[in-house]
Design an enzyme around this catalytic site. Structure first.
Site, PDB file in Angstrom:
ATOM      1  N   GLY A 211     -27.280 -13.906   6.063  1.00 23.51           N
ATOM      2  CA  GLY A 211     -26.236 -14.401   6.957  1.00 23.51           C
ATOM      3  C   GLY A 211     -25.954 -13.405   8.056  1.00 23.51           C
ATOM      4  N   SER A 212     -24.781 -13.512   8.645  1.00 19.46           N
ATOM      5  CA  SER A 212     -24.436 -12.677   9.802  1.00 19.46           C
ATOM      6  C   SER A 212     -24.201 -11.227   9.397  1.00 19.46           C
ATOM      7  CB  SER A 212     -23.186 -13.226  10.485  1.00 19.46           C
ATOM      8  OG  SER A 212     -22.041 -13.026   9.677  1.00 19.46           O
ATOM      9  N   GLU A 232     -29.989  -9.579   4.555  1.00 20.41           N
ATOM     10  CA  GLU A 232     -30.848 -10.070   5.628  1.00 20.41           C
ATOM     11  C   GLU A 232     -29.966 -10.670   6.715  1.00 20.41           C
ATOM     12  OE1 GLU A 232     -33.644 -13.859   6.244  1.00 20.41           O
ATOM     13  OE2 GLU A 232     -34.201 -12.626   4.500  1.00 20.41           O
ATOM     14  N   CYS A 266     -33.410 -16.270  12.331  1.00 20.74           N
ATOM     15  CA  CYS A 266     -33.013 -14.869  12.515  1.00 20.74           C
ATOM     16  C   CYS A 266     -34.041 -14.035  13.288  1.00 20.74           C
ATOM     17  CB  CYS A 266     -32.709 -14.224  11.167  1.00 20.74           C
ATOM     18  SG  CYS A 266     -34.097 -14.171  10.032  1.00 20.74           S
ATOM     19  N   GLU A 361     -27.529 -11.897  19.335  1.00 21.06           N
ATOM     20  CA  GLU A 361     -28.344 -12.990  18.844  1.00 21.06           C
ATOM     21  C   GLU A 361     -27.699 -14.312  19.236  1.00 21.06           C
ATOM     22  OE1 GLU A 361     -30.485 -14.194  14.651  1.00 21.06           O
ATOM     23  OE2 GLU A 361     -28.441 -13.409  14.575  1.00 21.06           O
TER      24      GLU A 361
END
Length: 458
Positions: A211-212, A232, A266, A361
């Protein structure tokens, strides 16, 4: 109950139960008991058989699972089918890894202190696993976090993204149908305070997060002493395109890498640094391809770009693009909302280095092109952010490929392929603020075990 909607038209497509702390506490208590009762541990051949049966069930339900991924996550059906196939293959990888969980002999006698001793290691399950997952690959990410726990013999509790829990709950049900006792794998949807309490609980041996970065690093700071973890997060993937690159093959690759799942990946292509000698040709060719992309409901066969996961994400992307254009970026195509839930695939030329789309991002259908004359300056700009994940270079010059590989900040560099390339058995790791630890099924299986040594004196 927690309702789930199709992110394109916001229609309700299903629901899952919610769990309070009392329920989660009971799950953790039982997971701890199972980990400490070695007589309850599943034998390797039993774990392999369960995973094999689950894999066969998934094969039988491939079309249903793909439609569910598309309906709840907004991933186009053509790509959702690929995700299901990867998830099925991931099960096979986990079965294979059961036979690879082995230790090594430790040499003794190298000094007099080791004389007369024999030592080796074996691998044992680390203990209860808690996994928190993301929305963008609602089945395959769950397989990556849960199936290795089953393979290694760890009880696991998984919290899927609230937007996309249906695939996760179905996968857990499939494991139970395949013979895994329910107490060994649980799916939960919880309020944020309960999730934080679950992650921080001292009974958790391993924490897996996708996730973030803000949420991931915050949760890591709350882990109990001794809890290991893998995080991650995302990147702002850089790509170098030099003047020797084969644009005929590079363009469709870049478009796929940038607009696959509407950029909600991602390691999605976001920053493309192209040599000034070819940037006009590259930009023109990319615009032609991007304008052809069909935006729509992900459950339709011809959709290539689905919705963003929530309307507010569509608003955010629009704001970032408008800000970049106001600051001097050239809008090559797109640049507008098509509805409350969809955004036109967008190409920007030379947004300022300090623009939000250059710094953060975007997690949306936006790719930025930057012109360069000095590749080292382009690499320096690529390296200037606090994120680092996968990168790419398009070139027919081996020396240029190796120069970029050696100097760009990345955990993996793709040559003549986009930055979002991944197989499920290769290492997958974010560096700097992009993550911690190494993903990929073999690596996750290793992380979910401990190496235990025996030393015999004789």
């Amino acid at each position: 109950m927690h309702e789930v909607v199709n992110p394109f038209d916001l229609s309700v497509i299903g629901s899952v139960p919610t769990h309070d702390w009392e329920a989660v506490d009971a799950f953790l208590a039982r997971a701890k008991e199972l980990s400490e009762d070695r007589t309850a541990w599943k034998k390797p051949h039993e774990r392999a058989a369960i995973l094999h049966r689950a894999m066969e069930i998934m094969k039988d339900r491939r079309d249903h699972l793909a439609m569910q991924v598309a309906a709840e996550g907004g991933k186009p059906l053509i790509d959702a089918r690929v995700e299901v196939d990867r998830a099925i293959n991931g099960m096979e990888l986990c079965i294979h890894e059961i036979g690879s969980l082995k230790g090594t002999e430790i040499p003794m006698g190298i000094t007099p202190a080791g004389d007369g001793r024999l030592a080796w290691t074996s691998r044992e399950p680390i203990g209860p696993v808690v996994a928190v997952s993301a929305f963008n690959h609602p089945l395959n990410l769950i397989v990556h976090q849960v199936a290795p726990a089953v393979a290694t013999g760890c009880p696991v509790i998984v919290k899927p993204a609230g937007d996309t829990p249906l695939s996760c709950f179905e996968f857990i049900d499939i494991l139970h149908e395949a013979g895994l006792p329910k107490e060994w794998a649980k799916a939960v949807v919880t309020p944020r305070d309960v999730s934080s309490k679950m992650v921080a609980d001292p009974r958790v041996a391993f924490f897996s997060f996708i996730g973030s970065a803000g949420v991931g690093w915050s949760l890591r700071s709350q882990l109990a002493p001794g809890t290991r973890c893998a995080l991650e997060h995302g990147g702002v993937a850089p790509v170098i395109v030099d003047k020797s690159a084969d644009l005929a093959s590079a363009v469709p690759s870049l478009v796929k890498g940038g607009f696959y799942h509407s950029g909600q990946v991602c390691v999605s292509v976001q920053r493309v640094f192209a040599h000034s000698a070819i940037i006009d040709e590259l930009a023109s060719a990319m615009v032609e391809e991007v304008k052809k992309l069909k935006v729509g409901n992900a459950i339709h066969e011809d959709t290539e770009c689905g919705p963003l996961i929530r309307p507010k994400e569509c608003d955010r992307v629009a704001q970032w693009v408008d800000e970049a254009v106001s600051a001097g970026a050239t809008l090559l195509c797109g640049g507008k909302k098509l509805s409350d839930t969809t955004y036109a695939p967008t190409l920007l030329l030379n947004p300022p280095a300090d623009a939000t789309v250059s710094q953060n991002e975007v997690f949306g259908p936006v790719v930025c092109l930057y012109s360069y004359t000095d590749v080292d300056a382009a690499i320096a700009q690529a390296n200037s952010l606090d994120v680092s994940f996968q990168a790419a270079v398009y070139t027919n010059d081996l020396a240029g490929a190796m120069h970029t590989y050696r100097h760009i900040n990345a955990s993996a560099v793709m040559v003549n392929d986009h930055s979002a390339f991944r197989t499920d058995w290769m290492p997958f790791a974010g560096l700097k603020t992009s993550g911690h630890g190494v993903g990929g099924i073999p690596y996750t299986c290793h992380e979910m075990t401990i190496e235990k040594m025996i030393v015999i004196k004789s």
